[in-house]
Design an enzyme around this catalytic site. Structure first.
Site, PDB file in Angstrom:
ATOM      1  N   ARG A 150      -5.961  42.020  38.657  1.00 18.60           N
ATOM      2  CA  ARG A 150      -4.966  42.687  37.802  1.00 18.60           C
ATOM      3  C   ARG A 150      -5.592  43.720  36.874  1.00 18.60           C
ATOM      4  O   ARG A 150      -5.193  43.881  35.724  1.00 18.60           O
ATOM      5  CB  ARG A 150      -4.168  41.668  36.981  1.00 18.60           C
ATOM      6  N   SER A 234       5.680  39.011  34.535  1.00 20.49           N
ATOM      7  CA  SER A 234       4.742  38.136  33.826  1.00 20.49           C
ATOM      8  C   SER A 234       4.242  38.851  32.579  1.00 20.49           C
ATOM      9  O   SER A 234       3.612  39.903  32.668  1.00 20.49           O
ATOM     10  CB  SER A 234       3.566  37.784  34.733  1.00 20.49           C
ATOM     11  N   GLU A 354       0.155  41.542  29.614  1.00 20.77           N
ATOM     12  CA  GLU A 354       0.012  42.341  30.826  1.00 20.77           C
ATOM     13  C   GLU A 354       0.725  43.691  30.738  1.00 20.77           C
ATOM     14  O   GLU A 354       0.218  44.682  31.262  1.00 20.77           O
ATOM     15  CB  GLU A 354       0.532  41.556  32.030  1.00 20.77           C
TER      16      GLU A 354
END
Length: 362
Positions: A150, A234, A354
């Site tokens: 990520r 998320s 995130e």
């Protein structure tokens, strides 16, 4: 998320030429490049600058792929899921497990998007980049982007500047040609995510349908009638911690090993080398742990909200912070701060957000 103030100016770029021109015009001011907005939290105060919205679209097969693969060029503003649907219909394997991810193709390499065993790093050949302060588009190999879990050199992590400040104009992928008939699912991670046996055969379309159903059950496919889908997906990354620290967590906390890359090349000056090769110490093992489990086991259940707030954890998935209707960015940020504090207090782990923040601080 349906929150945030308005920018002073929005410029829509429908072509690469318009994108470059917009970046040049905004070079001396505050500017922000917007894709689909699905991974964004903007402050309630108006943004005193220029938002450049990438609305380029299209994709096409091109030459250059190795045997058994098809190389495809995709414009940065292309709707990601529409592109995935086309690859499935064409029998091209490599992104079908990423069905339903909202946003645009240009965003995919920035945080190395992935789901259910697939990541963009597995198929990405190169990206077309416009570096900050430049008016040229350059092709950069995927290996030079620092792609990891990520993350990439292009991602603006919370509280940090990206290693390479650049805008993606397009991406190039190599996808395996497998056809549209059912075949055994070779990837163990996809089999595990979809509860498949090693002998089970599915078509790409069947994999896509199953992934979309799973995402919908978690509120991760946009539905205007479902407040659980008014989120940035998320909200926190799964923490990557030392294996020794992970052993201190309860055994039921889900965890996954993180592959380590050990530098195998050693260089010696032959004029002074004594003939001994020093032992290279392996890096400490790292483990990725479930942020959703940490949140829920810190006493914050699905649907949790601060008193009087219109933002809450999703009723389907504790990792998503949702706008229940009329929420403000401040309410979202307040809940995120509270979640971070509870997890840090309970487990000594600081969750990192995130989404990309504009004018928001935790």
């Amino acid at each position: 998320m349906g929150v945030g103030g308005e920018p002073s100016l929005i410029v829509d770029a429908y072509s690469r030429e318009q994108l470059v021109a917009a970046l040049v015009d905004a070079a001396d001011d505050d500017w922000f490049v917007l894709g689909g907005g699905s991974n964004l939290l903007a402050a309630d105060e108006p943004f005193d600058g220029t938002v450049i919205r990438i609305l380029t679209s299209g994709f096409a097969p091109i030459d250059g792929a190795p045997e058994g693969f098809q190389r495809v060029s995709v414009e940065a503003g292309q709707n990601w899921d529409e592109f995935v649907a086309w690859t499935v219909a064409e029998g091209l394997q490599g992104v079908e497990a990423m069905s339903g991810i909202p946003g645009t193709a240009g965003a995919a390499p920035i945080q190395n998007v992935g789901a259910y065993g697939q990541e963009i790093v597995q198929t990405l050949v190169s990206v077309d980049l416009i570096d900050e302060g430049s008016s040229e588009i350059v092709e950069v190999p995927a290996a030079e982007l620092g792609l990891g879990p990520r993350t990439s050199d292009l991602k603006r992590h919370y509280g940090e500047e990206p290693i390479r400040n650049a805008v993606i104009a397009g991406i190039t992928l190599d996808l395996r040609v497998v056809g549209t008939d059912p075949t055994p699912v070779a990837d163990e991670r996809i089999r595990g995510a979809l509860s498949l046996l090693e002998t089970d055969a599915l078509s790409l379309a069947e994999i896509r349908d199953r992934v979309l159903a799973i995402r919908a059950s978690k509120g991760m496919v946009l539905d205007p009638s479902d407040a659980d889908t008014r989120s940035a997906g998320s909200f926190f990354n799964n923490p990557i911690i030392a294996e020794a620290d992970a052993r201190r967590l309860p055994a039921e906390c889900p965890r996954w090993p993180v592959d380590e890359v050990v530098e195998a090349v050693q260089v010696f000056d032959l004029a002074t080398w004594d003939g001994q090769v020093p032992r290279v110490a392996a890096p400490a093992s790292r483990v990725k742990v479930s942020a959703a489990w940490l949140i829920e086991n810190s006493g914050l259940p699905k649907g949790f909200a601060l008193h009087g707030s219109r933002a809450s954890l999703s009723t389907k998935h504790t990792l998503a912070i949702t706008n229940r209707g009329g929420a403000t960015a401040d309410e979202v940020a307040a809940l995120a701060r509270y979640v971070r504090t509870r997890v840090a207090s309970e487990y000594g782990i600081t969750l990192n957000p995130e989404p990309v923040f504009v004018g928001v601080e935790l």
